[in-house]
Structures are given as structure tokens and as C-alpha cells.
Design an enzyme around this catalytic site. Structure first.
Site: not given
Ligand code: GRF
Length: 218
Positions: A18, A94, A97, A111, A113, A149
Site C-alpha cells: 500500500n 500491526m 495504538l 488506516n 483495513h 477499526d
Molecule cells: C493490507 O491488507 C492492509 O489492509 C492491512 O495490512 C495489509 C498490509 O499490506 N492493514 P501491505 O504491507 O500494504 O502490503
């Protein structure tokens, strides 16, 4: 684009795909942001290497090296705030917080999700969606609030669940959609187009149907 670029700091823990989607859009001139720094709580995170390749400052703050969450978060906050970001991105970060930390970034931390929130907060969203025989699944970008979330939704996008899907194939389909909606949310934020009113996100001052959710189903 004439406005000053929106200063952004991203927090990651792993792969960083991402993050890469956002770097790519910024490098293509499609996002008016200055991605000042990428911070990971995992020193080995692949996303740190992606940031380095893009010439972005990186910080590895290994949470395991801190005596407690409070000290970890104090250092994290200092590290973020030295860049004076307008926006903080959680991009696969991960660690849960604390409410105090989250409140410090209220209205400026978002964020991504991998589910259509409020369905499937937490982990293993793809396996749970399959177990429940969902016909659609998807991803959500939301403002971060102390409850995990659960913050105001900025954009969601659905994907179909196929009969032969396993958690990995479904995750891959959702991830593709994540890479579209996260840069979109960052663009809206950086252009000053998002506001929060009564717990709902407005885009250009407007609510959308579905109780203010912005559902992008293109
Ligand atoms: C993604 O699926 C995001 O939605 C979740 O963790 C994953 C992270 O993937 N929170 P990346 O590190 O961005 O490849």
C-alpha cells in the site's frame, strides 16, 4: 497543482505494498504530497527498503526493544512529529495504538483495513469472510479512533467472492482494490476535501448515500 504539498508520514510493519501504491502515485505527479518519512516497528520490513529506494527517510523502531508500550509510543510520537506531518498513514501497521496516542493524531491519521467495515474488524478477515460464505468482501479506508477499526469511513470498495476462492486468492483481489482506494483517500485528504461531522466523513461538504459512506463500486 499549486498548493504546498501535504506532508505525510507513514507507519508500516511489513510488505509495504500500500505504501508503494502511494509512492507510485506521488512519483507520477498524481498526489500532491511530501512523503517525509516511513517508520516501521519491524526492522526487517520490506516496506523500509521500498521507501529507501524512493529516497524517503526511514526509521526502524523495534517495539520489542522498549520496556513498555508507553515508551515505544513516546518515541514513535517524537519520531513522527519531527516532520510536522499534516497526515499520518497506517499502512499495514500491526501494533494496536493507545487511545492517548490516537487522540494526538485525531482527524489526521488514517488506516486501510481489508474488509468492508464495520464487518470483520481485526485479523484474518479473508478467512472469516469465506467461512461466512459472503458473496462480497472488500477494503475500507477510515480515520483512526481509539476503538480499533471503527473510525469514520472515508472510502470503501467491494470485490466479489468467487466460489473457488481461498484466503490467499481473496486477499490478492482485495489488495488490488486497496491499492486503488488508499491513494484516492490520500488525494482527498491532501486536497482538503474531507471533513468529519457528527462522526461521518464529508467529501466536499457533502454526505453520500448509505449514511455518509463513500462507496466506490466502479
Ligand atoms: C493490507 O491488507 C492492509 O489492509 C492491512 O495490512 C495489509 C498490509 O499490506 N492493514 P501491505 O504491507 O500494504 O502490503
Amino acid at each position: 497543482m499549486t498548493a504546498a504539498p501535504c506532508k505525510v508520514v507513514a507507519l508500516i510493519s511489513g510488505r509495504g505494498s500500500n505504501l508503494q501504491a502511494i509512492i507510485d502515485q506521488a512519483q507520477a505527479g498524481k498526489l500532491n504530497i511530501d512523503l517525509c518519512a516511513v517508520i516501521s516497528n519491524c526492522p526487517q520490513a520490506q516496506g523500509l527498503a521500498r521507501a529507501e529506494t524512493a529516497g524517503i527517510a526511514t526509521h526502524a523502531l523495534d517495539h520489542a526493544q522498549f520496556p513498555n508500550r508507553r515508551d515505544f509510543e513516546a518515541t514513535l510520537e517524537k519520531t513522527i512529529d519531527q516532520y510536522r506531518p499534516r497526515l499520518v498513514l497506517l499502512a499495514g501497521f500491526m501494533r494496536v495504538l493507545s487511545p492517548e496516542f490516537v487522540r494526538h493524531y485525531e482527524g489526521r491519521m488514517i488506516n486501510i483495513h481489508p474488509s468492508l467495515l464495520p464487518s470483520y474488524p481485526g485479523l484474518n478477515t479473508h478467512a472469516r469472510a469465506l467461512e461466512n460464505k459472503e458473496t462480497q468482501h472488500g477494503a475500507t479506508v477510515h480515520f483512526v479512533t481509539p476503538e480499533v477499526d471503527a473510525g469514520p469511513l472515508i472510502i470503501q470498495r467491494a470485490v466479489p467472492v468467487m466460489p473457488d476462492d481461498n484466503p490467499d486468492t481473496l486477499a490478492a483481489r482485495v489488495l488490488e482494490t486497496e491499492h486503488r482506494i488508499y491513494p484516492q483517500a490520500v488525494a482527498w485528504f491532501s486536497e482538503g476535501r474531507l471533513t468529519i461531522s457528527n462522526g461521518k466523513v464529508l467529501l466536499d461538504g457533502q454526505t453520500r448515500p448509505e449514511q455518509g459512506l463513500i462507496i466506490d463500486s466502479n
